[in-house]
Design an enzyme around this catalytic site. Structure first.
Site, short mmCIF file in Angstrom:
data_model
loop_
_atom_site.label_atom_id
_atom_site.label_comp_id
_atom_site.label_asym_id
_atom_site.label_seq_id
_atom_site.Cartn_x
_atom_site.Cartn_y
_atom_site.Cartn_z
N HIS A 278 0.84 -1.06 0.16
CA HIS A 278 -0.14 -0.23 -0.01
C HIS A 278 0.87 1.26 0.02
CE1 HIS A 278 -4.03 -1.46 1.31
NE2 HIS A 278 -4.19 -1.09 0.08
N GLU B 263 -1.25 -14.06 -23.49
CA GLU B 263 -0.07 -13.83 -22.27
C GLU B 263 0.61 -15.16 -21.98
OE1 GLU B 263 -2.31 -12.44 -18.80
OE2 GLU B 263 -4.18 -13.66 -19.23
N ASP C 189 2.44 -11.55 -17.65
CA ASP C 189 2.37 -12.89 -17.76
C ASP C 189 3.53 -13.60 -18.87
OD1 ASP C 189 1.31 -14.14 -15.19
OD2 ASP C 189 -0.72 -13.01 -16.07
N CYS D 184 -1.52 -4.47 -22.64
CA CYS D 184 -2.23 -4.08 -21.35
C CYS D 184 -1.14 -4.47 -20.09
CB CYS D 184 -3.51 -4.64 -21.16
SG CYS D 184 -3.51 -6.47 -21.21
C1 PEP Z 1 -0.47 -9.17 -17.73
O1 PEP Z 1 -0.30 -10.61 -17.55
O2 PEP Z 1 0.35 -8.53 -18.28
C2 PEP Z 1 -1.94 -8.84 -17.51
C3 PEP Z 1 -2.28 -7.44 -17.85
O3 PEP Z 1 -2.60 -9.34 -16.50
P1 PEP Z 1 -2.40 -9.64 -14.81
O4 PEP Z 1 -1.16 -8.56 -14.47
O5 PEP Z 1 -3.54 -9.05 -14.38
O6 PEP Z 1 -1.97 -10.97 -14.70
MG MG Z 2 -2.03 -11.74 -16.72
#
Ligand code: PEP
Ligand code: MG
Length: 949
Positions: free
Chosen positions: A575, A811, A835, A882
């Protein structure tokens, strides 16, 4: 010296009561000239105070202190009672040894008996004995014949209590033992072992437990000294080793010396026995190892140690013999780091289980070899380390960047506060009132801080802290301790410590880091209870250095004055780190203990982007950093001013920039920061923290809030991605050895299709006619995609959402490699580089020790991104990023060059990402990407970007 001869044992006696037995023994001792008349009354008085029943059918009555003058000659007489005599509390004595001793000579006998008591069948054998020789033989037991062990445990040893009354010691011991009422009653009659050491024993049906408390000053009870109390809740004979070890000290006449030792030293002394230093001290399942890493056991070597420990089935516990003595699970990194192991400290490992021996051998070897780090020498005389690598002037130290930006200024090193308080108190009601009023005051302070806090996250955290203050489990636990005589601060801190320790053991790093919240609120109340102000930093601007910062400290910190934040421990998802990012304060975490050695006032340059701390920089380094800082500030201001403009390269190519959200309530703030839509809604937030699955209407409310704030901008919702390291409390899942490779994301939804169906229904309904993009996480195989797509089509056939696309996360490397097939059916791809990087490089994304390896700019990862983009574009589909790579300003030119159409980043990063895109030229980015794909490794790629900009 007390000794028992065959003439001192009368076999086959039949007597009706304990009193009759004592009277017979007293008469016999008197006849033989051991004692004067009246000693029998003293023996009965002793029984009235405390039972002398030892266990296994044996009792050892002896006179009270006040009648010692009646002892003329040390002696012992034994009555064999095959029919048994009731000795109180349901115990039957078959052998009663009447002792006449002017001092503590009976202890030698007690020691011998303690060994004998280790035999399971002793009572029965005593009962059936026919000759006095049999009795003498039964009381002589070979050294090797030990019963299973109950160990001395640091958690249940409390030393130096201010209280000296025996009943207060009993309450403290009962508290440590966590007794129930029945056990507590049975503990009420302690036996004086001698030299101020007392023994309380009760029979338990549960696990055998021990507790040991010692006093700071000597007390008195019925004329006997009070220094220490050993309390045992036992079922079998596993505790007899403890009694033997204690008796060894008393026999050596070192009871007072022993009682004066502090916690860990006392435990070690008891285990070792009263022997010369250097003699064998450990049991077979223990090893002591000295840590010689130059910064102690910080995050990187700690992580290696934990990984190694986890390879064994055995339960492995470890304590820092040079620390505060508490024992922790060696498989938990947070706990290990919490031991505060500095160079030269000794660790005591205890392992139990089939492969315990192998585990100890390997752990010892790994520490000797340095856990992947260079070692420093330990001097023989002092046992301390020459800190050859203390942070010298003009040195750069690496850590983990938790919040970007450059901070330049003097450090303020916050040393931890210690609270001074009595463990026990006489008036439980007064203590309860004291605690309640401290809780109320803490609540008022938090409410005031929340009212003043500008950031919504800060307000949320303060609200969560207020919840913790009234947590029923915490209050109930503290209440029970108060009833047993604990003082208000002792009761409160014991509960806080237990709750934080439990939380820190969580397998989920995010949850484990919440332990800081618990300790933080705990400290706030302690400061009030102990009237000890928490440290106050200087009035002039500074870079704050601390072991770890509690979230409320971050909330309270004055952003004008705190230039930056550096913590020895912590993690980027704590946090404190999240808040530092929200408040725009540059921060570094997991720097290692050496930063605590910095002197307050030392000038530093903190670079939250590069993850470095430059200590006492040379003038030219400082000048460069100041120039860079000024440039960055200017850029940030310009970027903010243009945040609502599109991100278009110099040669006219547009990159869409969306926001990553984990909470629909933050949508409006993301739009205000310049988001062109939500590029990743981690919908897990809707499913976690509940006692059951949310129904359609609950989900609808959440998603509608996001659509409303977006006002027609698109929303990319990722369907539920839980399982593995993100468990759902209401969905029992089997333990997995490799949760990241386990049943998570779409794999879990295939087991519960109704859950996914409900979610799709809620998403499509909430969207109305606004643009909604739905994507599925962790798709690795065609069958998973087909399952998800078909389910989507079934729901869509009912709802007919007008503006919808359906795609998937890329991913898992197999999804990227197979992208040409998926692209035929998917409307878009969003690449989860977090990932994708961990699976491509086989490097756990949460493992700080592998931070350098798990770099998304590795050419192997870039190749998978390129394959995905090419496959999508060949079918006329779009591709987003993302994962965190989208926020990396060095990565942006490459992502543009590889043809990525959109990036989705944390809202605070949007203005800078857009600004960086505006600096780029697509044609040059393409050329750069081509060279990066051919580079050797991630370092080479970063160097390439550096030299080209
Ligand atoms: C990722 O794996 O890059 C992703 C955006 O998903 P998370 O970080 O939620 O696993
Ligand atoms: Mg992911």
């Amino acid at each position: 010296m007390l000794s028992l001869t065959p003439q001192d044992v009368r076999m086959g006696q039949v007597l009706a009561s304990k009193e009759a037995v004592i009277s017979a023994l007293a008469d016999w001792l008197e006849q033989d000239g051991n004692v004067a008349p009246g000693y029998g009354a003293g023996m009965l008085a002793r029984e009235a105070q405390t039972s002398t029943y030892l266990g296994q059918g044996i009792a050892i009555p002896h006179g009270i202190q006040a009648c010692r003058h009646l002892v003329k000659k040390t002696g012992i007489k034994a009555l064999h009672l095959p029919e048994g005599v009731d000795w109180g509390e349901g115990e039957k004595a078959y052998l009663v040894l009447g002792i006449a001793a002017g001092s503590d000579e009976h202890l030698e006998l007690l020691r011998r008996l303690a060994r004998a008591l280790g035999r399971d069948d002793l009572a029965e054998r005593v009962r059936q004995a026919r000759h006095s020789d049999d009795i003498l033989r039964l009381l002589r037991v070979d050294e090797g014949e030990e019963a299973p062990l109950l160990e001395w445990r640091a958690e249940t040893i409390r030393t130096g209590l201010k209280a000296t009354a025996l009943d207060e010691l009993q309450r403290a011991a009962a508290d440590l033992l966590r007794t129930n009422e029945q056990e507590l009653a049975a503990l009420q009659s302690p036996l004086h072992l001698g030299q101020g050491w007392w023994l309380s024993q009760t029979v338990t049906e549960g696990k055998p437990r021990m507790a040991l408390v010692t006093t700071m000053a000597e007390g008195e009870h019925h004329g006997q000294p009070v220094r220490a109390l050993l309390a045992l809740a036992v079922s079998g004979n596993g505790h007899k080793r403890l009694l033997v070890q204690l008796a060894d000290w008393l026999v050596a006449g070192k009871g007072a010396e022993l009682a004066a030792l502090a916690g860990e030293a006392l435990q070690r002394a008891l285990t070792r026995g009263p022997v010369a230093p250097g003699e064998q001290a450990l049991t077979a399942n223990q090893r002591v190892v000295t840590v010689r890493n130059h910064q102690g056991l910080h995050a990187r070597p700690g992580a290696m140690l934990v990984q190694l420990a986890r390879q064994f089935e055995a339960e492995i516990r470890v304590r820092n013999l040079d620390g505060d003595g508490h024992e922790v699970n060696a498989k938990s990194l947070m706990k290990l780091i919490g031991l505060g192991v500095r160079p030269g400290h000794q660790l005591l490992f205890t392992a139990n289980g089939a492969d315990a021996d192998e585990a100890l051998t390997q752990l010892q070897a790994a520490i000797h070899e340095g856990l992947g780090e260079e070692l420093v020498p330990v001097t023989a005389e002092t046992g301390t380390v020459h800190r050859v690598q203390d942070i010298a002037a003009n040195t750069q130290v690496h850590g983990v960047g938790a919040s970007p930006g450059i901070a330049i200024g003097p450090v303020y090193v916050e040393t931890p506060v210690t609270f001074d308080y009595a463990d026990m108190a006489c008036n439980a009601e007064a203590e309860r009132e004291r605690l309640n009023s401290a809780l109320e005051q803490a609540d008022r302070e938090l409410a005031e801080a929340a009212a003043e806090a500008a950031a919504p996250q800060a307000r949320d955290i303060l609200a969560m802290h207020r919840e913790l203050l009234s947590d029923p489990a915490l209050l109930e636990g503290a209440g029970a301790r108060l009833r047993r005589g604990a003082s208000a601060p002792a009761a409160w801190w014991a509960e806080i410590d237990a709750a934080a320790t439990e939380q820190a053991a969580s397998a989920n790093a995010l949850l484990a880091e919440r332990a800081a919240d618990i300790r933080d609120i705990g400290r706030r109340v302690m400061a009030i209870l102990c009237n000890t102000p928490l440290p106050s930093p200087p009035d002039t601007p500074y870079v704050w250095v601390a072991e770890d910062t509690g979230p409320s400290e971050v909330v309270n910190m004055n952003a004008e004055r705190v230039l930056g934040l550096v913590t020895a421990g912590g993690g980027p998802s704590s946090h404190s780190a999240i808040l530092a990012r929200t408040l725009g304060i540059p921060a570094l975490v997991a720097m290692g203990g050496a930063v605590m050695g910095l002197k307050t006032g030392t000038p530093v340059i903190l670079d939250g982007e590069a993850g470095t701390l430059h200590v006492a920089p040379a003038p030219e380094v400082l000048a460069r950093a100041r120039a860079q800082q000024a440039r960055e500030r200017q850029l940030a201001e310009q970027a903010w001013a243009q945040r609502h403009q599109p991100a278009v390269t110099r040669d006219g190519h547009r990159l869409e920039v969306g926001a990553n959200l984990g909470d629909t309530a933050a949508t409006a703030a993301a739009v205000e920061a310049g988001a062109e839509g939500v590029g990743l809604l981690r919908t897990e937030c809707v499913f976690m923290g509940r006692s059951r699955a949310p129904d359609v209407s609950q989900q609808l409310a959440e998603y509608q809030a996001a659509f409303a704030a977006l006002k027609g901008r698109p929303l990319v919702a990722r369907t539920l991605d839980v399982g593995g390291d993100k468990p759902l409390s209401w969905w029992p899942a089997p333990r997995e050895d490799n949760p990241f490779l386990g049943v998570r994301g779409i794999r879990l939804c295939r087991q519960q299709p109704e859950l996914l169906e409900t979610q799709l229904r809620a998403l499509l309904t909430a969207a109305g006619d606004q643009p909604v993009r739905i994507m599925f996480p962790m798709v690795a195989d065609w069958a998973e995609w087909r399952f998800a797509r078909e389910l989507f089509e079934r729901v869509q056939a009912d709802i007919h959402a007008p503006n919808v696309q359906v795609g998937m996360m890329v991913e898992v490397p197999s999804a990227a490699l197979h992208a040409p097939q998926f692209a035929k059916e998917a409307d878009f791809f969003s690449i989860g580089t977090n990932d994708l990087t961990q699976y491509t490089l086989a490097a756990d994304r949460g493992n700080g020790a592998l931070a350098a390896l798990s770099d998304g700019l590795h050419p192997a990862v870039l190749k998978l991104i390129a394959m995905t983009v090419d496959a999508a574009h060949a079918e006329g589909k779009w591709v987003g990023i993302c994962g965190e790579l989208g926020s990396d300003l060095q990565a942006l030119p490459l992502l543009l060059g590889l043809g990525v159409d959109e990036v989705s980043v944390s809202p605070g990063r949007i203005p800078m990402v857009k600004a960086r895109v505006r600096e780029c030229n697509l044609a040059r980015c393409r050329a750069l990407a081509g060279r990066a794909l051919a580079a050797r490794d991630a370092r080479a790629v970063r160097a390439l970007v550096e030299t080209s900009s």
